[in-house]
Enzyme design. Structure first.
Site, PDB file in Angstrom:
ATOM      1  N   GLU A 334       1.671  -2.033  12.684  1.00 31.48           N
ATOM      2  CA  GLU A 334       1.900  -0.615  12.949  1.00 31.48           C
ATOM      3  C   GLU A 334       0.832   0.201  12.235  1.00 31.48           C
ATOM      4  O   GLU A 334       0.518  -0.060  11.073  1.00 31.48           O
ATOM      5  CB  GLU A 334       3.298  -0.203  12.455  1.00 31.48           C
ATOM      6  CG  GLU A 334       3.530   1.306  12.570  1.00 31.48           C
ATOM      7  CD  GLU A 334       4.934   1.740  12.175  1.00 31.48           C
ATOM      8  OE1 GLU A 334       5.693   0.905  11.649  1.00 31.48           O
ATOM      9  OE2 GLU A 334       5.245   2.923  12.397  1.00 31.48           O
ATOM     10  N   ASN A 393       2.363   5.541  16.271  1.00 29.90           N
ATOM     11  CA  ASN A 393       3.520   6.426  16.311  1.00 29.90           C
ATOM     12  C   ASN A 393       3.267   7.610  17.223  1.00 29.90           C
ATOM     13  O   ASN A 393       2.167   8.162  17.247  1.00 29.90           O
ATOM     14  CB  ASN A 393       3.845   6.929  14.907  1.00 29.90           C
ATOM     15  CG  ASN A 393       4.483   5.861  14.064  1.00 29.90           C
ATOM     16  OD1 ASN A 393       5.659   5.543  14.230  1.00 29.90           O
ATOM     17  ND2 ASN A 393       3.693   5.267  13.172  1.00 29.90           N
ATOM     18  N   GLU A 425       5.250   3.698  19.613  1.00 31.79           N
ATOM     19  CA  GLU A 425       6.537   3.857  18.931  1.00 31.79           C
ATOM     20  C   GLU A 425       7.033   5.273  19.139  1.00 31.79           C
ATOM     21  O   GLU A 425       6.384   6.238  18.743  1.00 31.79           O
ATOM     22  CB  GLU A 425       6.395   3.554  17.427  1.00 31.79           C
ATOM     23  CG  GLU A 425       6.099   2.112  17.156  1.00 31.79           C
ATOM     24  CD  GLU A 425       6.319   1.714  15.686  1.00 31.79           C
ATOM     25  OE1 GLU A 425       6.875   2.515  14.911  1.00 31.79           O
ATOM     26  OE2 GLU A 425       5.938   0.578  15.342  1.00 31.79           O
ATOM     27  N   ASP A 455      11.607   3.650  17.983  1.00 26.67           N
ATOM     28  CA  ASP A 455      11.541   3.651  16.520  1.00 26.67           C
ATOM     29  C   ASP A 455      12.834   4.212  15.916  1.00 26.67           C
ATOM     30  O   ASP A 455      13.543   4.981  16.569  1.00 26.67           O
ATOM     31  CB  ASP A 455      10.364   4.549  16.103  1.00 26.67           C
ATOM     32  CG  ASP A 455       9.831   4.197  14.724  1.00 26.67           C
ATOM     33  OD1 ASP A 455      10.413   3.322  14.068  1.00 26.67           O
ATOM     34  OD2 ASP A 455       8.817   4.804  14.320  1.00 26.67           O
ATOM     35  N   GLU A 512      13.067  -3.085  10.260  1.00 24.48           N
ATOM     36  CA  GLU A 512      12.128  -2.380   9.384  1.00 24.48           C
ATOM     37  C   GLU A 512      12.618  -2.340   7.948  1.00 24.48           C
ATOM     38  O   GLU A 512      13.812  -2.433   7.695  1.00 24.48           O
ATOM     39  CB  GLU A 512      12.039  -0.924   9.841  1.00 24.48           C
ATOM     40  CG  GLU A 512      11.063  -0.641  10.929  1.00 24.48           C
ATOM     41  CD  GLU A 512      10.888   0.866  11.075  1.00 24.48           C
ATOM     42  OE1 GLU A 512       9.829   1.348  10.651  1.00 24.48           O
ATOM     43  OE2 GLU A 512      11.780   1.536  11.602  1.00 24.48           O
TER      44      GLU A 512
HETATM   45  P1  C2E Z   1       8.118   5.055  10.381  1.00 23.54           P
HETATM   46  O1  C2E Z   1       7.446   5.052  11.699  1.00 23.54           O
HETATM   47  O2  C2E Z   1       9.566   4.696  10.367  1.00 23.54           O
HETATM   48  O3  C2E Z   1       7.274   4.131   9.444  1.00 23.54           O
HETATM   49  C1  C2E Z   1       7.799   3.316   8.459  1.00 23.54           C
HETATM   50  C2  C2E Z   1       7.661   3.930   7.092  1.00 23.54           C
HETATM   51  O4  C2E Z   1       8.345   3.096   6.156  1.00 23.54           O
HETATM   52  C3  C2E Z   1       6.247   4.013   6.576  1.00 23.54           C
HETATM   53  O5  C2E Z   1       6.147   5.127   5.720  1.00 23.54           O
HETATM   54  C4  C2E Z   1       6.110   2.738   5.779  1.00 23.54           C
HETATM   55  O6  C2E Z   1       5.111   2.804   4.803  1.00 23.54           O
HETATM   56  C5  C2E Z   1       7.468   2.638   5.166  1.00 23.54           C
HETATM   57  N1  C2E Z   1       7.858   1.264   4.851  1.00 23.54           N
HETATM   58  C6  C2E Z   1       7.429   0.126   5.415  1.00 23.54           C
HETATM   59  N2  C2E Z   1       8.040  -0.948   4.868  1.00 23.54           N
HETATM   60  C7  C2E Z   1       8.904  -0.468   3.949  1.00 23.54           C
HETATM   61  C8  C2E Z   1       9.832  -1.080   3.028  1.00 23.54           C
HETATM   62  O7  C2E Z   1      10.005  -2.271   2.986  1.00 23.54           O
HETATM   63  N3  C2E Z   1      10.570  -0.230   2.246  1.00 23.54           N
HETATM   64  C9  C2E Z   1      10.400   1.109   2.283  1.00 23.54           C
HETATM   65  N4  C2E Z   1      11.133   1.858   1.470  1.00 23.54           N
HETATM   66  N5  C2E Z   1       9.534   1.715   3.120  1.00 23.54           N
HETATM   67  C10 C2E Z   1       8.786   0.934   3.943  1.00 23.54           C
HETATM   68  P2  C2E Z   1       4.962   6.185   5.866  1.00 23.54           P
HETATM   69  O8  C2E Z   1       3.698   5.494   6.166  1.00 23.54           O
HETATM   70  O9  C2E Z   1       5.002   7.133   4.725  1.00 23.54           O
HETATM   71  O10 C2E Z   1       5.356   6.963   7.189  1.00 23.54           O
HETATM   72  C11 C2E Z   1       6.481   7.777   7.250  1.00 23.54           C
HETATM   73  C12 C2E Z   1       6.722   8.241   8.649  1.00 23.54           C
HETATM   74  O11 C2E Z   1       5.691   9.114   9.081  1.00 23.54           O
HETATM   75  C13 C2E Z   1       6.718   7.100   9.667  1.00 23.54           C
HETATM   76  O12 C2E Z   1       7.986   6.509   9.703  1.00 23.54           O
HETATM   77  C14 C2E Z   1       6.365   7.817  10.936  1.00 23.54           C
HETATM   78  O13 C2E Z   1       7.496   8.395  11.520  1.00 23.54           O
HETATM   79  C15 C2E Z   1       5.462   8.915  10.456  1.00 23.54           C
HETATM   80  N6  C2E Z   1       4.055   8.548  10.689  1.00 23.54           N
HETATM   81  C16 C2E Z   1       3.250   7.746   9.952  1.00 23.54           C
HETATM   82  N7  C2E Z   1       2.021   7.679  10.494  1.00 23.54           N
HETATM   83  C17 C2E Z   1       2.054   8.445  11.610  1.00 23.54           C
HETATM   84  C18 C2E Z   1       1.087   8.790  12.626  1.00 23.54           C
HETATM   85  O14 C2E Z   1      -0.076   8.372  12.630  1.00 23.54           O
HETATM   86  N8  C2E Z   1       1.510   9.618  13.628  1.00 23.54           N
HETATM   87  C19 C2E Z   1       2.796  10.109  13.679  1.00 23.54           C
HETATM   88  N9  C2E Z   1       3.146  10.905  14.693  1.00 23.54           N
HETATM   89  N10 C2E Z   1       3.708   9.803  12.760  1.00 23.54           N
HETATM   90  C20 C2E Z   1       3.337   8.984  11.729  1.00 23.54           C
HETATM   91 CA    CA Z   2       7.046   3.869  13.373  1.00 23.91          CA
HETATM   92 CA    CA Z   3      10.776   3.567  11.746  1.00 23.56          CA
END
Ligand code: C2E
Ligand code: CA
Ligand code: CA
Length: 629
Positions: A334, A393, A425, A455, A512
């Site tokens: 991802e 995403n 996603e 997602d 996830e």
């Molecule tokens: P998401 O799509 O549900 O992505 C998963 C989030 O959970 C990611 O946080 C990831 O770093 C984190 N994560 C992964 N494995 C674990 C784990 O084992 N434990 C915990 N506690 N967390 C874990 P991140 O990267 O801070 O992203 C947060 C949200 O921001 C994402 O949730 C997604 O909705 C959004 N996002 C991130 N990148 C993009 C992007 O390029 N475009 C868009 N539109 N949204 C994005």
């Molecule tokens: Ca995602």
């Molecule tokens: Ca997610």
């Protein structure tokens, strides 16, 4: 023009006659001989009287008694009354005033004066009524936003001693209630809330208004337990409310320390506090405080910097692998964006994505992320080794863009890729916004060949309905499911149910947020196919991921779409695994063979000759052997 209607109540025939003669040219007059007769006429209710001329001393029912009854009636109490009395009755006059009479005329009267006072009174009433209509929210009868702000301002100016708080109530997912149960149900709920809020704030002379679609505001004294009382009452009454869906209110509170601040600003701040706890389970209310103020400042700064940051290349793609659970091999990844801020350091998506979704910049940023992601995949393919699909995403804002498909295709073409290389996603909550449009868009994306991952499934208000309606390929189980510590048995049952349901619907599942051995074990026993989480790997820079990718053995990718299997088959082939085509009409027979072979070979299944022919004609050069029924 129609004449206004008057009711004249007097027991003396001669008095009735005199009044009638004076007024009949201007008004349409109804006569009554005593209070009781007047009451019967008023209760017939099909006549709107502009005013009543009332004698006080009458047999059967006197004027005071009638006034007392009218005062208690919602409609009658709105009709202005002029008491026509003897000059010496000042004691009774006072009582009549208390009971709501508006004016007095002493007998004997001057006809001109009577006419003038009567028409003044009616005019005053009617203009008041007009103001009332303009100030009241037509659905709920409480103040609309402008009126609320004005009345609150008046109260704050008049009452300097009391401290006040402004409490704002927002209903989570109100739109979903409207969409699911219809606008009438939504209206009924709003009316209910308005009346319940009025009841609970009346004892402290609170002011209540509806300042937005599903947003209510109250001004109440800042006394001990006040907030708890209001929140508690609202919760209790919503719990009693009959609807096949729970209604979740969120309260934002602004403590009014600076009375000069515009009331609309106070409302905005209370709303910010409420928004801050949106979607946070168990949190009912929040105060506007320094953290929120700081958040606003941060957002202001981000908004000043974001465009330049994108140009400067401060946004970076991080990749987090998805693993096949059985083999623990990488099956996908991802793309998660990061902001390498020159001053603040590396910011995680959660720090800025919600704000960019709010201000719309997310659509720009996502184009960039998709472009960089495709560039990376193309570089892998160019390197001649293997590739795996990467999922990107999509924000709600992306999905509802008119030219989404064209934009995506433009990026793919630029890098010589096909839709099959990219997974999309789409967050579950997008479904609650505009279901039909979403269905249409996902359908289009899917028919183009994109693989669709839903997602955050289970995070918010997902319905199983959604699963059957949306043409998705993969379900991403929200990390709350896995990480929730309490009620273990229950949790297990729910995950197990979702996994079996997904399998039955031919969907793949990615769990996830997997962080511990214990969670892995649970998922293994439940036969979950794919996992993603810190236990295996955190999101990492692309270069690091690429290195791992080229060193590791790949699993079958997280897919359902046939073409992707082909894509990977190609990759597998290059890594030395032979491809066997099984052509058999009987699924059981195919399974037996497959079980036997799939450890060593890549197995492709076809049901009949036509399918086999088509497959072979397209994949002749990568197919090593065929087992034909
Ligand atoms: P998401 O799509 O549900 O992505 C998963 C989030 O959970 C990611 O946080 C990831 O770093 C984190 N994560 C992964 N494995 C674990 C784990 O084992 N434990 C915990 N506690 N967390 C874990 P991140 O990267 O801070 O992203 C947060 C949200 O921001 C994402 O949730 C997604 O909705 C959004 N996002 C991130 N990148 C993009 C992007 O390029 N475009 C868009 N539109 N949204 C994005
Ligand atoms: Ca995602
Ligand atoms: Ca997610």
């Amino acid at each position: 023009m129609q004449k206004r209607k008057l009711l004249v109540v007097d027991d003396q025939a001669i008095n009735r006659k005199i009044l009638q003669n004076i007024l009949k040219d201007t008004y349409e007059i109804t006569l009554a001989e005593n209070g009781l007769e007047a009451l019967e006429i008023l209760r017939k209710a099909d006549v709107d009287f502009s005013a009543i001329l009332l004698d006080l001393i009458m047999p059967v029912m006197g004027g005071l008694e009638l006034l007392a009854i009218m005062k208690e009636d919602e409609h009658m109490s709105l009709i202005p009354v002029i008491v026509v009395s003897q000059a010496e009755q000042s004691e009774t006059e006072h009582k009549a005033l208390d009971l709501g009479a508006r004016d007095f005329i002493s007998k004997p009267f001057n006809p001109n004066v009577l006419c003038k006072r009567l028409s003044n009174l009616i005019e005053l009433y009617e203009s008041n009524e007009r103001i009332d209509v303009m100030e009241r929210d037509s659905l709920t009868g409480i103040y609309n936003k402008d009126a609320f702000c004005r009345v609150v301002r008046e109260r704050l100016n008049q009452d300097f001693v009391k401290e006040y708080i402004l409490v704002l109530m927002d209903i989570e997912q109100f739109k979903l209630i409207n969409d699911t149960f219809g606008a009438l149900e939504g209206d009924r709920l709003l009316q209910y809330i308005a009346s319940e809020l009025t009841i609970s704030t009346d004892p402290v002379e609170g002011i209540v208004g509806r300042i937005g679609g599903d947003i209510f505001a109250c001004l109440v004294p800042d006394e001990e337990d006040m907030l708890e009382k209001i929140v508690g009452a609202a919760r209790l009454s919503l719990a009693k409310y009959s609807l096949e869906m729970k209604v979740h209110p969120k309260f934002g509170v602004f403590r009014i320390d600076d009375r000069k601040m515009p009331v609309s600003t106070m409302c905005e701040r209370a709303l910010l506090a409420a928004e801050n706890i949106k979607g946070k389970y168990g949190l009912l209310f929040a105060f506007y405080d320094d953290t929120i103020r700081q958040k606003l400042l941060d957002e202001q700064q981000m908004s000043n910097e974001m465009v330049q940051a994108l140009e400067n290349g401060e946004f970076e793609i991080y990749l987090q692998p998805k693993y096949e659970l059985v083999s623990e091999r990488i099956a996908g990844a991802e793309a998660l964006v990061r902001w390498r801020h020159p001053v603040k350091g590396l910011l995680s998506a959660a720090d800025f994505i919600p704000f960019f979704e709010h201000n719309g910049f997310i659509t720009e940023l996502d184009l960039y992320v998709w472009d960089k992601t495709c560039e990376l995949i193309a570089s892998w393919i160019k390197r001649g080794d293997c590739y795996i699909p990467i999922s990107v995403n999509m924000s709600r804002k992306d999905i509802y863009r008119d030219n989404l498909v064209e934009l995506l295709m433009g990026i793919l073409n630029k890098h010589g890729l096909k839709p099959q290389h990219l997974h999309l996603e789409i967050t579950e909550s997008a479904y609650t916004e505009n279901q039909e449009q979403l269905l249409e868009i996902i359908g289009r994306l899917k028919s183009m060949g994109f693989v669709i991952e839903m997602d955050d499934f289970g995070k918010g208000y997902s319905s199983l309905n959604m699963l059957s309606e949306l043409p998705i390929d993969i379900l991403k189980l929200d990390m709350r499911f896995i990480q929730h510590r309490s009620r273990t048995e229950n949790r297990r049952n729910i995950i197990s149910f979702i996994i079996s349901l997904a399998k039955w619907m031919n969907l793949s599942i990615v769990a996830e947020g997997v962080e511990s051995e214990e969670q892995i074990e649970l998922l293994r026993t439940l036969d979950c196919t794919y996992v993603q989480g810190y236990y295996f790997a955190r999101p990492m820079p692309c270069s690091e991921f690429t290195e791992i990718l080229f060193q590791s053995q790949l699993s079958d990718p997280v897919v359902c779409s046939e073409e992707i299997i082909l894509g990977t088959t190609e990759a597998e082939k290059k890594k030395g695994r032979k491809v066997i085509l099984i052509a058999d009409g009987d699924a059981k027979d195919r399974d037996v063979l497959k079980n036997y072979l799939s450890d060593k070979y890549v197995v492709v299944e076809k049901e009949n000759g036509r399918e086999v022919y088509q497959y072979i004609s397209e994949n002749f050069d990568i197919t090593d052997m065929m087992i034909l029924d």
